[in-house]
Design an enzyme around this catalytic site. Structure first.
Site, PDB file in Angstrom:
ATOM      1  N   ASP A  36     -52.423   1.824  50.893  1.00 48.24           N
ATOM      2  CA  ASP A  36     -51.257   2.563  50.375  1.00 48.24           C
ATOM      3  C   ASP A  36     -50.213   2.650  51.491  1.00 48.24           C
ATOM      4  O   ASP A  36     -50.551   2.852  52.655  1.00 48.24           O
ATOM      5  CB  ASP A  36     -51.695   3.978  49.958  1.00 48.24           C
ATOM      6  CG  ASP A  36     -50.724   4.631  48.981  1.00 48.24           C
ATOM      7  OD1 ASP A  36     -51.161   4.971  47.863  1.00 48.24           O
ATOM      8  OD2 ASP A  36     -49.531   4.790  49.331  1.00 48.24           O
ATOM      9  N   SER A  88     -48.809   0.113  31.091  1.00 44.79           N
ATOM     10  CA  SER A  88     -48.089   1.241  30.488  1.00 44.79           C
ATOM     11  C   SER A  88     -47.811   0.985  29.018  1.00 44.79           C
ATOM     12  O   SER A  88     -47.657  -0.174  28.589  1.00 44.79           O
ATOM     13  CB  SER A  88     -46.762   1.404  31.231  1.00 44.79           C
ATOM     14  OG  SER A  88     -45.895   2.242  30.517  1.00 44.79           O
ATOM     15  N   TYR A 143     -38.673  -1.816  33.873  1.00 47.59           N
ATOM     16  CA  TYR A 143     -39.981  -1.290  34.277  1.00 47.59           C
ATOM     17  C   TYR A 143     -41.075  -1.849  33.365  1.00 47.59           C
ATOM     18  O   TYR A 143     -42.095  -2.368  33.827  1.00 47.59           O
ATOM     19  CB  TYR A 143     -39.967   0.248  34.212  1.00 47.59           C
ATOM     20  CG  TYR A 143     -41.340   0.860  34.239  1.00 47.59           C
ATOM     21  CD1 TYR A 143     -42.066   0.932  35.416  1.00 47.59           C
ATOM     22  CD2 TYR A 143     -41.931   1.346  33.066  1.00 47.59           C
ATOM     23  CE1 TYR A 143     -43.340   1.477  35.432  1.00 47.59           C
ATOM     24  CE2 TYR A 143     -43.200   1.892  33.076  1.00 47.59           C
ATOM     25  CZ  TYR A 143     -43.901   1.955  34.258  1.00 47.59           C
ATOM     26  OH  TYR A 143     -45.165   2.476  34.274  1.00 47.59           O
ATOM     27  N   LYS A 171     -44.436  -4.622  33.997  1.00 50.56           N
ATOM     28  CA  LYS A 171     -45.842  -4.419  33.613  1.00 50.56           C
ATOM     29  C   LYS A 171     -46.324  -5.566  32.730  1.00 50.56           C
ATOM     30  O   LYS A 171     -47.428  -6.093  32.903  1.00 50.56           O
ATOM     31  CB  LYS A 171     -46.001  -3.075  32.886  1.00 50.56           C
ATOM     32  CG  LYS A 171     -45.737  -1.859  33.759  1.00 50.56           C
ATOM     33  CD  LYS A 171     -46.816  -1.727  34.831  1.00 50.56           C
ATOM     34  CE  LYS A 171     -46.563  -0.583  35.775  1.00 50.56           C
ATOM     35  NZ  LYS A 171     -47.506  -0.560  36.908  1.00 50.56           N
ATOM     36  N   ASN A 212     -48.761   9.059  28.221  1.00 52.54           N
ATOM     37  CA  ASN A 212     -48.079   9.981  29.150  1.00 52.54           C
ATOM     38  C   ASN A 212     -49.055  10.709  30.075  1.00 52.54           C
ATOM     39  O   ASN A 212     -49.592  11.769  29.718  1.00 52.54           O
ATOM     40  CB  ASN A 212     -47.234  10.969  28.354  1.00 52.54           C
ATOM     41  CG  ASN A 212     -45.965  10.320  27.845  1.00 52.54           C
ATOM     42  OD1 ASN A 212     -46.017   9.458  26.965  1.00 52.54           O
ATOM     43  ND2 ASN A 212     -44.833  10.690  28.410  1.00 52.54           N
TER      44      ASN A 212
END
Ligand code: UFG
Length: 323
Positions: free
Chosen positions: A32, A117, A141, A145, A170
């Protein structure tokens, strides 16, 4: 002992998943850059601070390790920003994924779990959304994905990489023990913004649109508790080992709440009124997003445990009060 490499493991959903993996006895290493993640979220799990844009750093992370599987959470996630700065989104979300996948293929890793997503579906033609629903993103976005999903399919065919792409609805809530939670900057998500309005961190909650074709005019979403997402990742890891085939799987509850319903529940739980200001619709917001959860139940043996609205708001509130 082999390890699970978690890219983006210091972020919101990544850190909850790392916690769950560790609880199930997996040996985990987190990669990360801490741009959105937090060092304290990783606790005593091994952390490599590195940027997925840096090909060499990614490759180095695999050297000298026996990596059994890779989970890829690292991503820019703001839909609105992706409209304004598409090159930032295509640049980062695609290049980081390609760098990671190169290292995965070269290291001979055959199991990959991708954070996708509901944004890949675009405007729903039917509801709830099942995984066979056509994919037609309506923002950069969502396209990033979907493009990674496409790349994964080609890498499966050519290199035998098996993947599960988990399409989150969500994500919300926080770890019930209060040690992990959501902290985006800027914060754009509904529930954190309700809590911010309640604690005076922002003047009011702005509600984006009250003219949607829904019972109360506000948009309906399928809120899924982050701990349920974390459990699904651990199950997906097991399923990959067992099934040896790639899958796209929705993670949602098939139960929707409107913005006003979420506000009302927060008011009931806190006994306080949420100051509200009406705003026009946010670009790209669809009226209703609901997941079919049949495939997740069937393939992963997954059922949401924490995703009732009360638990979502209560755990988010506990986290917000500490933050
Ligand atoms: N909303 C408000 N006020 C706010 C924040 C949100 O009214 O301050 C509304 C939004 O307009 C939307 C709903 O609350 O109707 C939920 O909004 P979120 O920003 O919490 O979540 P989204 O549904 O917009 O976005 C989520 C993920 C994205 C993903 C998208 C579609 O955060 O990553 O679902 O799958 F792309």
């Amino acid at each position: 002992m082999s390890q699970i490499l978690v890219a983006g493991g210091a972020g919101y959903i990544g850190s909850h998943t790392v916690k769950e993996l560790r609880a199930r006895g997996y040996d985990v290493v987190v990669f990360d850059d801490l741009s959105n993640g937090r060092r304290d979220f990783v606790r005593d799990t091994e952390l490599i601070v590195g940027d997925l844009m840096d090909r060499e750093a990614v490759r180095a992370a695999f050297r000298g390790r026996d990596i059994a599987a890779v989970l890829h959470f690292a991503s820019l996630i703001q839909v609105g920003e992706s409209y304004v700065h598409p090159r930032k989104y295509y640049g980062r979300n695609l290049v980081t994924s390609l760098n990671l996948l190169d290292a995965v293929i070269d290291a001979g890793v055959q199991a990959f779990i991708f954070s996708s997503s509901a944004a890949v579906y675009g405007i729903p033609r039917r509801t709830p959304l099942d995984e066979d629903h056509p994919t037609a993103p309506i923002n950069p976005y969502g396209w990033t994905k979907l493009m990674v999903e496409r790349i994964l399919q080609d890498y499966d065919r050519a290199y035998g990489l098996k993947f599960i792409s988990l399409r989150y609805f969500n994500a919300s809530g926080a770890d019930p023990d209060g040690t992990l939670g959501e902290c985006h900057n800027p914060e754009t998500h509904l529930i954190p913004n309700i809590l911010r309005a309640l604690s005076g961190w922002q003047e009011a909650l702005e509600i984006y649109g009250e003219d949607f074709p829904t019972p109360d005019g506000t948009a309906v979403r399928d809120y899924i508790h982050v701990s349920d997402l974390a459990i699904a990742h651990v199950l997906a890891l097991g399923a990959l080992g067992r099934l040896r085939r790639s899958e796209f799987i929705n993670l949602g509850t098939n139960r929707g709440y409107s913005v006003r319903e979420v506000v009302a529940e927060a008011e009931r739980l806190t006994g306080r009124k949420v100051p509200v200001r009406m705003r026009p619709r946010r670009e790209g917001d669809v009226p209703v997003l609901l997941a079919s959860k049949e495939k997740a139940e069937k393939v992963l043996g997954w059922a949401p445990r924490y995703s009732d609205l009360e638990t979502i708001i209560e755990t988010a509130r506990r986290w917000h009060e500490k933050a």
